[in-house]
Write an enzyme that holds these catalytic residues in place. Structure first.
Site, PDB file in Angstrom:
ATOM      1  N   ASN A  77      15.009   0.510  -4.156  1.00 13.13           N
ATOM      2  CA  ASN A  77      13.822   0.575  -4.989  1.00 13.13           C
ATOM      3  C   ASN A  77      13.058   1.855  -4.707  1.00 13.13           C
ATOM      4  OD1 ASN A  77      10.907   0.186  -3.827  1.00 13.13           O
ATOM      5  ND2 ASN A  77      12.242  -0.969  -2.477  1.00 13.13           N
ATOM      6  N   CYS A 138       6.730   4.068   3.834  1.00  8.78           N
ATOM      7  CA  CYS A 138       7.240   3.978   2.466  1.00  8.78           C
ATOM      8  C   CYS A 138       8.052   5.237   2.164  1.00  8.78           C
ATOM      9  CB  CYS A 138       6.104   3.840   1.459  1.00  8.78           C
ATOM     10  SG  CYS A 138       6.725   3.656  -0.224  1.00  8.78           S
ATOM     11  N   LYS A 173       3.869  -1.040   9.973  1.00 12.92           N
ATOM     12  CA  LYS A 173       5.230  -1.388   9.546  1.00 12.92           C
ATOM     13  C   LYS A 173       6.116  -0.184   9.798  1.00 12.92           C
ATOM     14  CE  LYS A 173       7.850  -3.648   5.898  1.00 12.92           C
ATOM     15  NZ  LYS A 173       7.755  -4.411   4.642  1.00 12.92           N
ATOM     16  N   THR A 201      12.323  -0.360   4.441  1.00 11.87           N
ATOM     17  CA  THR A 201      13.635  -0.099   3.850  1.00 11.87           C
ATOM     18  C   THR A 201      14.283   1.160   4.424  1.00 11.87           C
ATOM     19  OG1 THR A 201      12.534   1.123   2.095  1.00 11.87           O
ATOM     20  CG2 THR A 201      13.052  -1.193   1.657  1.00 11.87           C
ATOM     21  N   THR A 274      13.349  -9.136  -0.082  1.00 14.22           N
ATOM     22  CA  THR A 274      14.229  -9.170  -1.250  1.00 14.22           C
ATOM     23  C   THR A 274      14.692 -10.588  -1.584  1.00 14.22           C
ATOM     24  OG1 THR A 274      14.918  -6.919  -0.746  1.00 14.22           O
ATOM     25  CG2 THR A 274      16.377  -8.183  -2.166  1.00 14.22           C
TER      26      THR A 274
END
Lengths: 312, 260
Positions: A77, A138, A173, A201, A274
């Site tokens: 994504n 991110c 995170k 991710t 997910t």
């Protein structure tokens, strides 16, 4: 779900560095909107925590499409942190979640350290936030995000800056896109982090051989889903051995066995990401299965097995 | 209200080389369905393929509590779906999204579909007929074998015109050529379309020229299907700053809102 946590001897509650959760199963930021999107399918107040969509200071429109593509046992994504900004979050989304007694963890992202601190200050005193997850990982935005998460000095500084503006527990995170995850985790701890969220991710890409171009308009995207579970487990294992703060573990969890693996390598609680797309009731299903596992194994608390597979 | 349900497969047939129709009993979902909405279907209990597949409602029998889906095999997910047999269960959530707007009073409606995009127009045609609309369907396909729904429309007493690229059935050429060259404009009050984007682009242009109100049904890769992941973003007009979410804001949009 609520009835489960009321079981006679079994205590499902988790204190994640001051973030008080009724049970150990949270849903991950960016996979659950602001909770309301999934209300038709699951009792969102019964979740351990809802980590809401990443919030920036100003609204962001996100990346051009295509933003997602499925890959082997996972997906990429590149949403680009589309969100309406912190004021809309506080005024329009948070009151509803507070009224519904949802355990909310806000997820914040900034372009600069000052921006992270400003958002944290804006959230200070708002009713209904149990803690702050710092999005320093991110991979899909040009500024901020990943660049903070890959440099230990930056990690320490951003955690410190946010801690100075908030009385809430702060949980960075961590990005898996680093050479030495332990170094980053220790920097976060040194900056005053109350807990760690692991992992975000993995940066990846896909190519459309028909058009001979990258599939995602952003070229690169974040890989999530079962494909990344072994990486997440390995990193949590490494970090658990070195840090003193609790870890919220996630990365491709699809069932209670997956969740137990995360707990056994050191996660005090788990997050479903997910998996929510595949089964919106997955977090509830996993919680129920964890409860039965505890019953069968005559356990009173999951703490009995947190990190049990780790050789210290 | 959308829900999750396990549908009991009662019929599953191959209609053409890569086209299948599956009917299953899912009474709770069936009674909520409106034309143009979609179901989010889990192809199997696997990690690969992982995500659900959005499939539009092909037909719904609310009395029987059954739903039919028409799908084309395009990858791992739809390929896995073909393996479902009668008496198997199918994992579905829905109905999702914003469906077609239905006219309050009887209208003269034109439905233009291309390829598997004809699927939502069957259920729409049925409901429009129930509302005493006059309905004409134009369907484009590669060849006669790919025109899998003509009998459905005949049963509904709907005028059905076809166009095939190879000329093996109906008009030889694109369905938009059929529309522009063979149909007298002015007769229609309302146009609905679903299919390849260049086709929908021309249908929307036709509607604009003839001042006919209309809607398009868009397709996009989706993960959550409920507006949470923001994956199915679509900039409706080039001048827009924000992105619509096809799963939640659509999949049906007013033709005037969309630039192709």
């Amino acid at each position: 779900m609520k009835n489960i946590s009321a079981g006679q001897d079994i205590d499902l509650r988790v204190n994640l560095g001051g973030i008080l959760m009724n049970n150990p199963v949270a849903v991950a930021s960016g996979t659950f909107g602001y909770g309301r999107e999934y209300e038709d399918y699951i009792d969102i107040a019964g979740l351990g925590a809802v980590i809401v969509k990443g919030t920036t200071l100003e609204p962001r429109h996100g990346n051009p499409p295509p933003r997602i593509i499925e890959t082997a046992a996972g997906m990429l994504n590149a949403i680009g942190l589309e969100n309406p900004g912190v004021d809309v979050f506080v005024n329009q989304y948070l009151p509803y979640l507070f009224e519904k007694k949802v355990t909310v963890i806000a997820n914040i992202a900034g372009n600069t350290i000052e921006e992270y601190a400003t958002i944290a200050a804006r959230l200070e005193g708002c009713q209904g936030i149990a803690g702050i997850e710092l999005n320093i990982s991110c991979p899909n935005v040009k500024q901020g995000g990943l660049q903070f998460g890959t440099d230990p000095v930056m990690v320490k500084n951003v955690v410190q800056a946010v801690k100075a503006e908030t009385s809430l527990p702060v949980m960075p995170k961590l990005s898996p896109n680093v050479t030495n995850i332990v170094e980053i985790a220790l920097a976060a701890q040194e900056g005053g982090a109350d807990a760690l969220s692991m992992i975000n991710t993995l940066m990846g890409m896909a190519v459309d051989v028909r058009t001979r171009k990258p599939v995602l308009a952003n070229i690169f995207g974040g890989l999530s889903g079962p494909a990344i579970k072994p990486v997440a487990l390995r990193m949590i294992y490494q970090v658990y051995r070195e840090v003193d703060i609790p870890i919220l573990g996630g990365g491709g969890i699809m069932n209670a066995t997956d969740a137990l693996e995360f707990i056994m390598v050191g996660a005090a609680a788990v997050s479903i990401g997910t998996g929510n797309f595949v089964n919106p009731q997955m977090a509830g299903d996993i919680l129920a299965e964890l409860y039965y596992y505890m019953q069968e194994n005559d356990m009173k608390s999951l703490n009995e097995i947190v990190g049990i597979a780790v050789q210290k | 209200m959308p829900i999750m349900e396990k549908g009991l497969v009662i019929n599953h047939q191959q209609l053409a080389q890569d086209m299948y129709v599956m009917e299953f009993l899912a009474p709770s979902i069936a009674k909520e369905c409106k034309p143009g909405q979609f179901l989010h279907v889990r192809p199997g209990n696997t990690n690969d393929p992982l995500l659900r597949r959005p499939l539009s409602l092909y037909d719904v029998d609310q009395e029987k509590g059954s739903i039919s889906l028409l799908y084309r095999v395009v990858g791992k997910g739809t390929d896995l779906l073909t393996g479902l047999k009668v008496n198997d269960y199918i994992d579905i959530m829905g109905p999702l999204g914003r469906g077609f707007s239905l006219p309050e009073s009887p209208k003269n409606a034109l439905l233009v579909g291309g390829g598997v995009g004809i699927a939502p127009l069957v259920y729409l045609g049925r409901v429009l007929k129930e509302r005493e609309c006059q309905v004409t369907v134009m369907c484009g396909a590669a060849n006669a074998g790919q025109l899998v729904v003509d009998d459905k429309f005949q049963q509904l007493d709907i005028t059905f015109l076809s166009a095939t690229i190879d000329g093996s059935a109906g008009y030889k050429g694109l369905v938009t050529d059929l529309l522009v060259t063979q149909v007298k404009p002015g007769g229609f009050d309302i146009i609905y379309t679903c299919g390849p984007e260049p086709m929908m682009d021309l249908v929307a242009l036709y509607a604009a020229i003839h001042h006919i109100w209309g809607e398009v049904s868009l397709e996009e890769h989706m993960a959550c299907g409920v507006g949470a992941c923001l994956g199915c973003a679509r900039r409706l007009k080039a001048s827009d700053e924000t992105y619509a979410k096809v799963c939640k804001d659509g999949p049906v949009f007013n033709m005037k809102e969309v630039e192709f």
